[in-house]
Design a protein around this motif. Structure first.
Motif, PDB file in Angstrom:
ATOM      1  N   MET A   1      49.212 -20.743 -52.844  1.00  0.00           N
ATOM      2  CA  MET A   1      48.575 -21.593 -52.637  1.00  0.00           C
ATOM      3  C   MET A   1      47.266 -20.957 -51.071  1.00  0.00           C
ATOM      4  SD  MET A   1      48.575 -25.902 -51.479  1.00  0.00           S
ATOM      5  CE  MET A   1      49.316 -26.119 -52.771  1.00  0.00           C
ATOM      6  N   ARG A   2      47.517 -20.468 -50.083  1.00  0.00           N
ATOM      7  CA  ARG A   2      46.508 -19.961 -49.450  1.00  0.00           C
ATOM      8  C   ARG A   2      45.610 -19.389 -50.041  1.00  0.00           C
ATOM      9  NH1 ARG A   2      49.956 -18.495 -43.789  1.00  0.00           N
ATOM     10  NH2 ARG A   2      50.367 -20.608 -43.607  1.00  0.00           N
ATOM     11  N   ALA A   3      46.580 -17.691 -50.716  1.00  0.00           N
ATOM     12  CA  ALA A   3      45.730 -16.799 -51.380  1.00  0.00           C
ATOM     13  C   ALA A   3      45.223 -17.593 -52.074  1.00  0.00           C
ATOM     14  CB  ALA A   3      46.990 -15.725 -51.649  1.00  0.00           C
ATOM     15  N   VAL A   5      42.878 -20.733 -52.103  1.00  0.00           N
ATOM     16  CA  VAL A   5      42.557 -21.232 -51.188  1.00  0.00           C
ATOM     17  C   VAL A   5      41.355 -19.576 -50.756  1.00  0.00           C
ATOM     18  CG1 VAL A   5      41.716 -22.412 -49.248  1.00  0.00           C
ATOM     19  CG2 VAL A   5      42.931 -22.951 -50.855  1.00  0.00           C
ATOM     20  N   LEU A   6      41.671 -18.760 -49.862  1.00  0.00           N
ATOM     21  CA  LEU A   6      40.615 -17.725 -49.595  1.00  0.00           C
ATOM     22  C   LEU A   6      40.397 -16.503 -50.181  1.00  0.00           C
ATOM     23  CD1 LEU A   6      43.843 -16.114 -47.178  1.00  0.00           C
ATOM     24  CD2 LEU A   6      41.731 -17.183 -46.245  1.00  0.00           C
ATOM     25  N   LEU A 274      47.927 -13.557 -43.525  1.00  0.00           N
ATOM     26  CA  LEU A 274      47.346 -14.902 -43.765  1.00  0.00           C
ATOM     27  C   LEU A 274      47.895 -14.705 -44.349  1.00  0.00           C
ATOM     28  CD1 LEU A 274      43.014 -13.161 -43.781  1.00  0.00           C
ATOM     29  CD2 LEU A 274      44.439 -14.608 -42.483  1.00  0.00           C
ATOM     30  N   VAL A 275      48.614 -13.838 -45.540  1.00  0.00           N
ATOM     31  CA  VAL A 275      49.190 -15.311 -46.990  1.00  0.00           C
ATOM     32  C   VAL A 275      51.233 -14.441 -46.615  1.00  0.00           C
ATOM     33  CG1 VAL A 275      47.444 -15.312 -48.076  1.00  0.00           C
ATOM     34  CG2 VAL A 275      48.289 -12.864 -48.314  1.00  0.00           C
TER      35      VAL A 275
END
Length: 335
Positions: A1-3, A5-6, A274-275
């Motif tokens: 999910m974070r990837a 969004v990025l 980050l991911v």
């Protein structure tokens, strides 16, 4: 999910960066002018800009910024794959001698007249990269193998092929060739043309697709070759395939942009912070970060000391060394 969004935020940011970076320079242009020229060239309406302004955007700056994005994405992904396959956080095409070997092959083509055009440069660079990596593997095997030995062998191979390149230039190139070659060896996008963008983008897209297709297998390498084999990974064929892909991509990028270091070393670590370490998420984010970084590095390189131009490889080193020091400090604090 974070990837996700990025990527959802980063891809529009990259498109905006391309437009803004193309507009920056001595000519009075805006990102809107850049969009107008692109739209007109693609057949969607006309533009009121002069032919000179259109030529500056379409023939000079836009190919350069696009090539910077492609090179940044490709070099960053090469670093991420090499670090996983070799299980060494310091692995990247520059430190492992692949860039130096590719530079030797490309310089031989240019100075000795062994080929012509981008394809000739790419072929020479790929041959040099393959030979350099073979030397690294042989030296590491003689030294007993291991991740640390591979890096030491890469440093030795870098010095060897840098010396060969210097010898070829000094003994065979005239003064004009020498200046151009030495500037290019430091990493320069000043000669970017649409043909270079097409070749580099095609090779980069195929290479990234191959690496993404084997993302799960790359995750298995984190546990070592034996553990990966026990999980059903064909270790030797996969390693040969991925190393060949990274060598080809590195050779292509060196042929069109010279040897640009530290992108493949720093950006994979930033993406993992980050991911996380999973390659299905980390590889696209790594490519995006590399593209963003090199677009702005090249913009800084051509404008900071205008009318002089600083080689992009110099700027990446100035930015990359402090960034890598910060990453090392964070990894130590995490441990």
């Amino acid at each position: 999910m974070r990837a996700g969004v990025l990527l959802a935020v980063g891809i529009p940011a990259l498109i905006a960066s391309l437009a803004v970076a193309t507009a920056i320079g001595p000519a009075d242009l805006s990102p809107g002018d850049v969009a107008e020229v692109v739209r007109a060239r693609l057949g969607f309406g006309d533009t009121g800009l002069s032919r000179i302004a259109q030529g500056i955007v379409w023939d000079l700056r836009l190919p350069r910024t696009l090539l910077a994005a492609v090179c940044g994405a490709g070099l960053a992904v090469c670093g991420a794959v090499l670090q996983s396959v070799l299980r060494n956080p310091l692995a990247d095409p520059f430190l492992l001698g692949i860039s130096a070997g590719a530079s030797t092959g490309a310089v031989a083509v240019v100075v000795l007249g062994l080929g012509v055009g981008t394809l000739g440069l790419t072929a020479g660079a790929f041959l040099g990269a393959a030979v350099a990596f073979g030397v690294v593997v042989a030296l590491a095997a003689v030294a007993g193998g291991g991740p640390g030995r591979v890096v030491l062998a890469g440093v030795a191979a870098t010095q060897l092929f840098s010396a060969v390149t210097s010898y070829v230039v000094i003994t065979s190139a005239d003064a004009e060739q020498t200046r151009g070659v030495l500037f290019w060896l430091l990493g320069s996008l000043s000669r970017a043309r649409w043909g270079d963008v097409g070749v580099a983008a095609a090779v980069c897209a195929v290479a990234i697709a191959v690496c993404l297709a084997r993302a799960n297998d790359l995750d298995a390498f984190a546990f070592g070759a034996d553990a990966a084999a026990s999980l059903g990974v064909a270790v030797r064929p996969l390693r040969a395939t991925l190393l060949g892909v990274t060598a080809l991509l590195t050779a292509t990028l060196v042929a069109v942009a010279g040897a640009i270091g530290f992108v493949g070393l720093v950006l994979p670590h930033a993406a993992r912070l980050l991911v996380g370490p999973g390659h299905r998420a980390a590889l696209p984010v790594t490519a995006l970060l590399g593209a963003l970084l090199l677009v702005w590095v090249d913009t800084l390189a051509r404008t900071a000391a205008a009318p002089l131009e600083v080689p992009a490889g110099v700027v990446t080193a100035l930015v990359g060394v402090p960034a890598f020091a910060v990453l090392l400090a964070r990894r130590r604090a995490a441990v």
